[in-house]
Design a protein around this motif. Structure first.
Motif, short mmCIF file in Angstrom:
data_model
loop_
_atom_site.label_atom_id
_atom_site.label_comp_id
_atom_site.label_asym_id
_atom_site.label_seq_id
_atom_site.Cartn_x
_atom_site.Cartn_y
_atom_site.Cartn_z
N ALA A 130 12.93 -9.89 -2.59
CA ALA A 130 12.01 -10.68 -1.77
C ALA A 130 10.64 -10.66 -2.44
O ALA A 130 10.34 -9.77 -3.25
CB ALA A 130 11.91 -10.08 -0.38
N ALA A 131 9.80 -11.65 -2.11
CA ALA A 131 8.49 -11.75 -2.75
C ALA A 131 7.66 -10.47 -2.50
O ALA A 131 7.08 -9.90 -3.43
CB ALA A 131 7.75 -12.97 -2.23
N GLY A 132 7.63 -10.01 -1.24
CA GLY A 132 6.84 -8.82 -0.91
C GLY A 132 7.35 -7.57 -1.63
O GLY A 132 6.57 -6.75 -2.10
N GLU A 133 8.68 -7.49 -1.72
CA GLU A 133 9.31 -6.36 -2.42
C GLU A 133 8.87 -6.36 -3.89
O GLU A 133 8.59 -5.31 -4.47
CB GLU A 133 10.82 -6.60 -2.30
CG GLU A 133 11.72 -5.51 -2.72
CD GLU A 133 13.20 -5.97 -2.59
OE1 GLU A 133 13.47 -7.08 -2.07
OE2 GLU A 133 14.05 -5.20 -3.03
N GLY A 147 4.64 -14.53 7.34
CA GLY A 147 5.12 -13.25 6.80
C GLY A 147 4.00 -12.53 6.06
O GLY A 147 2.96 -13.13 5.74
N GLY A 148 4.21 -11.26 5.78
CA GLY A 148 3.17 -10.41 5.17
C GLY A 148 2.52 -11.02 3.94
O GLY A 148 1.29 -10.98 3.79
N VAL A 149 3.32 -11.62 3.06
CA VAL A 149 2.77 -12.16 1.80
C VAL A 149 1.92 -13.41 2.05
O VAL A 149 1.12 -13.82 1.21
CB VAL A 149 3.91 -12.43 0.78
CG1 VAL A 149 3.37 -12.91 -0.55
CG2 VAL A 149 4.74 -11.17 0.56
N SER A 150 2.04 -14.02 3.24
CA SER A 150 1.21 -15.21 3.51
C SER A 150 -0.26 -14.82 3.68
O SER A 150 -1.14 -15.69 3.77
CB SER A 150 1.72 -16.00 4.71
OG SER A 150 1.59 -15.27 5.90
N GLY A 200 1.37 -4.88 -1.89
CA GLY A 200 0.91 -6.27 -1.82
C GLY A 200 -0.59 -6.42 -1.69
O GLY A 200 -1.25 -7.03 -2.55
N PRO A 201 -1.19 -5.85 -0.63
CA PRO A 201 -2.64 -6.04 -0.45
C PRO A 201 -3.45 -5.43 -1.58
O PRO A 201 -4.48 -5.98 -1.99
CB PRO A 201 -2.93 -5.29 0.86
CG PRO A 201 -1.62 -5.02 1.50
CD PRO A 201 -0.55 -5.16 0.48
N LYS A 202 -2.97 -4.29 -2.14
CA LYS A 202 -3.72 -3.64 -3.23
C LYS A 202 -3.67 -4.49 -4.49
O LYS A 202 -4.66 -4.63 -5.22
CB LYS A 202 -3.16 -2.24 -3.49
CG LYS A 202 -3.49 -1.29 -2.36
CD LYS A 202 -3.01 0.10 -2.64
CE LYS A 202 -3.46 1.03 -1.50
NZ LYS A 202 -2.76 2.28 -1.49
N LEU A 203 -2.49 -5.06 -4.75
CA LEU A 203 -2.35 -5.91 -5.95
C LEU A 203 -3.19 -7.18 -5.79
O LEU A 203 -3.85 -7.62 -6.75
CB LEU A 203 -0.87 -6.24 -6.14
CG LEU A 203 -0.49 -6.75 -7.52
CD1 LEU A 203 0.92 -6.31 -7.90
CD2 LEU A 203 -0.61 -8.25 -7.66
N ASP A 204 -3.18 -7.73 -4.60
CA ASP A 204 -3.98 -8.93 -4.30
C ASP A 204 -5.45 -8.65 -4.65
O ASP A 204 -6.13 -9.46 -5.32
CB ASP A 204 -3.81 -9.23 -2.79
CG ASP A 204 -4.48 -10.51 -2.33
OD1 ASP A 204 -5.17 -11.15 -3.13
OD2 ASP A 204 -4.32 -10.87 -1.14
N LYS A 205 -5.93 -7.47 -4.23
CA LYS A 205 -7.34 -7.11 -4.46
C LYS A 205 -7.62 -6.91 -5.96
O LYS A 205 -8.60 -7.45 -6.50
CB LYS A 205 -7.64 -5.81 -3.70
CG LYS A 205 -9.09 -5.58 -3.45
CD LYS A 205 -9.30 -4.55 -2.37
CE LYS A 205 -10.75 -4.10 -2.38
NZ LYS A 205 -10.86 -2.66 -2.19
#
Ligand code: KG4
Ligand code: ZN
Length: 354
Positions: free
Chosen positions: A174-177, A282-285, A193-198
């Motif tokens: 999955a994308a989030g995984e 979903g979380g990744v959105s 996810g959120p840490k990588l986004d940052k």
């Protein structure tokens, strides 16, 4: 499909208590008429699971048991209500971790039985989709929705509130995984996810050209395992050569590859179906780059792009109460036989078509 014009006054005025415990958030919320959130309490277990580098199912179940009553009490208090003011009890029935789901399902069944209230079991993914009805009260089907969470990557055509056509899905991770695995590989830890986004905000998305996976003859399906391997190989090669890599550039380039795959297919689907509204859930959105690229590509085509507020992207109970509203109006009622369904597929309840 229910007829909106045929709703009675009572049906239009429903206050629903939602309960969510499918993974590592214990959540309860009170929502009126599927769109108006009166309270939204989320007790996150992230700090504890972080010690183990990921969600430990047994710990998750135990913490849900400890917290669920307090979370529900707080949701009612914040809404300024008591149990008497609640019309329907809604709960996530699956998919998710079986032990975690069982806590919420048992709690909801006990409440419904003791209080003589109707019970509605909700599909977690349908809950994620419904989060958009909260942030966008004017949103009505049909539209195309990309659902991207830790365990799922689904492209769905939402023909009606309870009529989902699953047109695309991931063939592997999955994308989030994938976000979580790559974040761990570069040492950002959990939840990735959120840490990588940052971290990606400081990097160049074109610094490293990673592959965009295609699934032959399946224009709406996704594959991320090749991309994940390419990132891990890149890190290993750099280590072997003694080169230092820029974490920011690597994160930005990886993120760009994931986001491009997600956006291309979603927009293609909306174009082919002739729909002018695209939603993500979903979380990744919550991902900044995904929101930006989806918005840009939709604007270019004269389409509307919608996403929930960040708090309704990741797991919460308001989205469950919202989805339950449409289920209830369509006649869905569960009873004491409701069970946790860890592998529930989108398309296995309601009037879905696959
Ligand atoms: O929907 P969700 O809360 O739980 C599931 O139903 O799985 O999604 C959690 C997933 C995790 O993989 C998390 O890393 C990812 O959503 N996520 C993000 C972001 N925020 C959460 N991924 C990328 N960028 C984000 N900002
Ligand atoms: Zn979720």
């Amino acid at each position: 499909m229910y007829n909106v014009n045929a709703m009675t006054d009572k049906e239009q005025n429903l206050t629903i208590l939602g309960i969510e415990s499918s993974c590592d958030e214990t959540a309860a919320a009170v929502v009126r008429n599927g769109r108006e959130v009166l309270s939204n309490i989320i007790s996150s277990q992230i700090d504890i699971h972080t010690l183990y580098g990921g969600v430990v199912p047994e710990i998750a179940s135990r913490l849900h048991c400890e917290n669920i009553n307090g979370v529900i009490r707080l949701a009612l208090k914040e809404a300024g209500m008591g149990f008497d003011d609640i019309d329907v009890i809604a709960v996530t029935k699956g998919p998710g971790l079986v032990g975690a789901l069982l806590v919420g399902v048992s709690e909801a069944k006990a409440l419904a039985y003791a209080l003589h209230k109707p019970l509605v079991g909700v599909h977690h993914i349908e809950g994620h989709i419904a989060a958009n009805y909260i942030t966008h009260p004017g949103l009505k089907p049909p539209y195309v929705c990309l659902v991207v969470s830790g365990g799922h990557t689904h492209l769905a055509v939402v023909h009606g509130y309870r009529d989902f056509e699953l047109v695309g899905r991931t063939m592997d991770d999955a994308a989030g995984e994938t976000f979580d695995k790559v974040a761990r590989a570069v040492g950002l830890g959990y939840p990735g996810g959120p840490k990588l986004d940052k971290a990606a905000r400081e990097g160049d998305p074109h610094a490293i050209e990673f592959p965009r996976g295609e699934v032959r003859d399946h224009p709406y399906d996704f594959t991320f395992s090749g991309l994940k391997s390419a990132v891990l190989n890149h890190i290993n090669m750099a280590q072997m050569k003694g080169e230092t890599i820029s974490t920011a550039d690597l994160c930005a380039s990886f993120q760009n590859a994931v986001v491009e795959s997600l956006v291309t297919r979603t927009v293609r689907c909306a174009e082919n179906y002739g729909y002018h509204t695209v939603a993500i859930a979903g979380g990744v959105s919550a991902n900044t780059a995904l929101r930006r690229m989806m918005l840009e590509e939709c604007e270019k085509r004269g389409m509307e792009c919608l996403y929930p507020e960040p708090v309704f992207c990741t797991d919460n109970a308001a989205m469950i109460a919202s989805a339950a509203y449409f289920e209830y109006l369509d006649g869905v009622r569960d009873d004491a036989f409701l069970n946790a369904q860890p592998n529930l597929k989108l398309g296995s309840t309601g009037s879905h078509r696959i």
